[in-house]
Design a protein around this motif. Structure first.
Motif, short mmCIF file in Angstrom:
data_model
loop_
_atom_site.label_atom_id
_atom_site.label_comp_id
_atom_site.label_asym_id
_atom_site.label_seq_id
_atom_site.Cartn_x
_atom_site.Cartn_y
_atom_site.Cartn_z
N GLU A 1 -9.13 11.74 1.07
CA GLU A 1 -10.13 10.66 1.09
C GLU A 1 -10.32 10.07 -0.30
O GLU A 1 -10.41 8.87 -0.48
N LYS B 1 0.89 4.27 -2.65
CA LYS B 1 0.64 5.67 -2.25
C LYS B 1 1.67 6.62 -2.87
O LYS B 1 1.37 7.79 -3.10
N LEU C 1 0.83 -1.21 0.00
CA LEU C 1 0.00 0.00 0.00
C LEU C 1 0.87 1.27 0.00
O LEU C 1 0.60 2.21 -0.75
N ARG D 1 -8.14 10.05 -2.66
CA ARG D 1 -6.95 9.26 -3.01
C ARG D 1 -7.04 7.87 -2.36
O ARG D 1 -6.72 6.88 -2.99
N SER D 2 -7.45 7.82 -1.09
CA SER D 2 -7.54 6.52 -0.41
C SER D 2 -8.53 5.62 -1.11
O SER D 2 -8.30 4.41 -1.26
N GLU D 3 -9.63 6.20 -1.55
CA GLU D 3 -10.64 5.43 -2.25
C GLU D 3 -10.06 4.87 -3.57
O GLU D 3 -10.26 3.71 -3.92
N GLU E 1 -6.89 4.30 -4.18
CA GLU E 1 -5.91 3.26 -3.88
C GLU E 1 -6.62 1.94 -3.55
O GLU E 1 -6.16 0.87 -3.95
N ARG E 2 -7.74 2.04 -2.86
CA ARG E 2 -8.51 0.84 -2.54
C ARG E 2 -9.03 0.19 -3.84
O ARG E 2 -8.96 -1.01 -4.02
N ARG F 1 0.77 8.84 -5.72
CA ARG F 1 -0.04 10.06 -5.55
C ARG F 1 0.82 11.32 -5.57
O ARG F 1 0.34 12.40 -5.83
#
Ligand SMILES: Nc1ncnc2c1ncn2[C@@H]1O[C@H](COP(=O)(O)OP(=O)(O)OP(=O)(O)O)[C@@H](O)[C@H]1O
Length: 266
Positions: free
Chosen positions: A124, A97, A93, A126-128, A130-131, A100
């Protein structure tokens, strides 16, 4: 993307001579050619690591020939490398990241502008993303594993994930299946096709595996001694006498002739 009349020399050696071709949006374009043909040099010119002596590279209608690699990345040009370029001690992960950072703001004014709610919302999002990338590449189960503990095929997949997390308009893949076994190659072929079809990413790849190139490419550009000797659909390329001659004596001719024999038998 349009590459026009690109030339590059190392001392007296012309690595690229008058190379011209286009990368169609939404398609997979492959650059092939025997060892030393100039494929890596071409990739390095397009991503900005080498400065061509002549010619022009246009991306999204803009001339990017003189832009630095980070500026090209920001415009949506992402790439992977022939030799895996990951942080081996970091988790899957965390490596993803890193993609980004091409989009993150770096100067003080930008940082202030982004301070607070907007910044949080961006994080948020970006996290979505990455998921979604982890899910798409079927890597959710290894997201917290250190990269060093993964098989070669999975590490190549992490590289692809990191590039995808940059939400590229054009994804450049440098030998995406080099050193992979058959199963890993088939998985990677499926992910590349899905990146094109489901994520709408335009793909430009350099690859020696003729089977993969012929199976998934929409357009193939063939280099030999730094020049484009052929360009067209895979079926046209594998029957082109100039291409077959260029490959004679190289290690890849076996795969090319096997493909031609299979086509004839079918
Ligand atoms: N940094 C460099 N300095 C000097 N010559 C170089 C450099 N990089 C590449 N070359 C030369 O330029 C030519 C093209 O090399 P390049 O690596 O681009 O070919 P390639 O098609 O990617 O080969 P391969 O399939 O073996 O990776 C070769 O003759 C190579 O020796």
């Amino acid at each position: 993307m349009n590459v026009s009349h690109l030339s590059l020399a190392f001392g007296g050696l012309k690595a690229l001579s008058d190379v011209t071709f286009s990368v169609a949006p939404g398609a997979i374009t492959a650059v092939i050619g025997p060892n030393g043909a100039g494929k890596t040099s071409l990739f390095n010119c397009i991503s900005g690591f080498y400065k061509p002596s002549e010619g022009k590279i246009e991306f999204g209608g803009e001339d990017i020939t003189r832009l630095h690699p980070p500026a090209r990345a920001k415009m949506g040009l992402a790439r992977t490398f022939q030799n895996i370029a990951l942080f081996r001690g970091m988790t899957v992960l965390d490596n993803i990241k890193l993609g980004r950072h091409a989009h993150m703001q770096t100067n003080v004014f930008d940082a202030l502008w982004y301070f607070g709610r907007a910044r949080r919302e961006e994080l948020e999002l970006r996290s979505e993303l990455e998921r979604r990338v982890l899910d798409f590449l079927e890597m959710e189960y290894i997201r917290d594993h250190p990269v060093a503990s993964l098989s070669y095929g999975l590490r190549k997949r992490v590289e692809l994930a990191r590039a995808l997390a940059m939400q590229p308009r054009v994804l450049m893949l440098d030998e995406p299946v080099a050193g992979m076994n058959r199963e890993e190659t088939e998985d990677m072929a499926r992910f590349i096709l899905d990146a094109k079809e489901e994520w709408g990413v335009t793909i430009l790849m350099v690859e020696h595996d003729m089977g993969l190139v012929m199976d998934i490419s929409d357009h193939v550009v063939v280099l030999n001694f730094g020049q484009v000797i052929a360009a067209g659909k895979p079926a046209e390329i594998q029957n082109n006498p100039d291409v077959i001659t260029a490959y004679l004596g190289s290690g890849d001719v076996g795969e090319l002739s096997r493909r031609i024999a299979c086509e004839k038998a079918a």
